[in-house]
Design a protein around this motif. Sequence first.
Motif, PDB file in Angstrom:
ATOM      1  N   ASP A   1      48.665   7.935 -34.927  1.00  0.00           N
ATOM      2  CA  ASP A   1      48.369   6.525 -34.676  1.00  0.00           C
ATOM      3  C   ASP A   1      49.339   5.642 -35.466  1.00  0.00           C
TER       4      ASP A   1
ATOM      5  N   ASP B   1      45.183  13.131 -34.408  1.00  0.00           N
ATOM      6  CA  ASP B   1      45.124  11.813 -33.763  1.00  0.00           C
ATOM      7  C   ASP B   1      45.361  10.694 -34.766  1.00  0.00           C
TER       8      ASP B   1
ATOM      9  N   ARG C   1      42.911  -3.007 -32.940  1.00  0.00           N
ATOM     10  CA  ARG C   1      43.136  -1.967 -33.943  1.00  0.00           C
ATOM     11  C   ARG C   1      43.776  -2.557 -35.208  1.00  0.00           C
TER      12      ARG C   1
ATOM     13  N   ASN D   1      36.243   1.998 -22.674  1.00  0.00           N
ATOM     14  CA  ASN D   1      35.833   3.408 -22.719  1.00  0.00           C
ATOM     15  C   ASN D   1      34.767   3.640 -23.787  1.00  0.00           C
TER      16      ASN D   1
ATOM     17  N   TYR E   1      34.850   4.852 -28.922  1.00  0.00           N
ATOM     18  CA  TYR E   1      35.380   3.902 -27.954  1.00  0.00           C
ATOM     19  C   TYR E   1      36.872   3.775 -28.198  1.00  0.00           C
ATOM     20  N   SER E   2      37.558   3.095 -27.299  1.00  0.00           N
ATOM     21  CA  SER E   2      38.997   2.879 -27.439  1.00  0.00           C
ATOM     22  C   SER E   2      39.257   1.401 -27.667  1.00  0.00           C
TER      23      SER E   2
ATOM     24  N   LYS F   1      35.931   8.338 -32.556  1.00  0.00           N
ATOM     25  CA  LYS F   1      36.542   8.050 -31.248  1.00  0.00           C
ATOM     26  C   LYS F   1      35.470   7.723 -30.202  1.00  0.00           C
TER      27      LYS F   1
END
Length: 343
Positions: free
Chosen positions: A177, A173, A104, A314, A97-98, A95
């Motif tokens: 997703d 997480d 994705r 991010n 970065y986003s 995680k």
Amino acid sequence: MYTTTVTQYEEKKEADRTLEKDVEPLPVPRERTPASQPIIWRNVIGIIVLHFLAVYGFVSGYRDAKFWTWIWNIAYGLTTGFGVTAGAHRLWAHKSYSAKIPLRIFLACLYCMAGQTRFYNWIRDHRTHHKYTETPADPHDATRGFFFSHIGWLMVKRHPAVKEYGSKVDMSDIVADPVLRFFDRYYEVIMVSLCFVLPILLPMLVWNETLFISVHAAFIRYVWSLHATFVVNSFAHMWGNRPYNRQVSTRGSHAGRVKPTENPTVSFFALGEGWHNYHHSFPWDYKAAELGAYGLNATTAFIELMALVGLAYNLKTPSKELVDRTTMKKGDGTNSLWGNHRH
């Protein structure tokens, strides 16, 4: 610009609090637990056959392969690598970065093109590896030797400690997703289609490559990409310097033994994943290194390009002061060279 999305962490406590909430749920075993790990003969035979086909195909057909078959498979292999490095590793496992939905999905497709294992399994193993590095709970414990950490761990059943401690790793997480849920649900169909069917059929249909050459070229590309991942577990845990943390493994009898290193050769083949001493010191850094030079960290270039076009954001990285303090306090006194822009 992507620089406006980078978050620098000034204090280690704040970084730990923000990025490493899932602290170790159980004490790490202090001594190696004797355990029976039966050989998985199906895996052994499969790995041998796969390598035989790749070597045989290269030796018997490299002179006959068309120019575009070489270009296609090299480009395909390099592209799939980003699905592992920028996707499964830096985005989902750490995680660091986003990413927006289109990126994705794109990274998930690239990962399936690499033909490894389901997302959930890969990410769980990698998080377990970081939490319990070079202990019996490490899936590819480098203290057991080069062969085991490179490929041997896939040939035997898991050590009981790997199962016990791996089951405690937070994967909420990943389960939540929707992109990963979809790709894991249909993984076999998507993986076989993208890793083998497409790269075999396209050369035959577009530039009339032979079936023999196209099939064996796919095997060669696949084996090469697997070893480009495996070298991070083996070479980058054995050979190189340790400027950021000379004592990454400090647990019980494992203290002072094999530890992650900085290895530029691994970084070249693994798209920037060989700066392993830094990565184990700051696993939440999107660069997985201090390097600003893209030649030995192509994955960082990819992430920053995605940030530039607005698909990644991010981006997390430690401050220079935090890195310097860690280096002075824990490093082995050597410099991190090969593109380092800080020291």
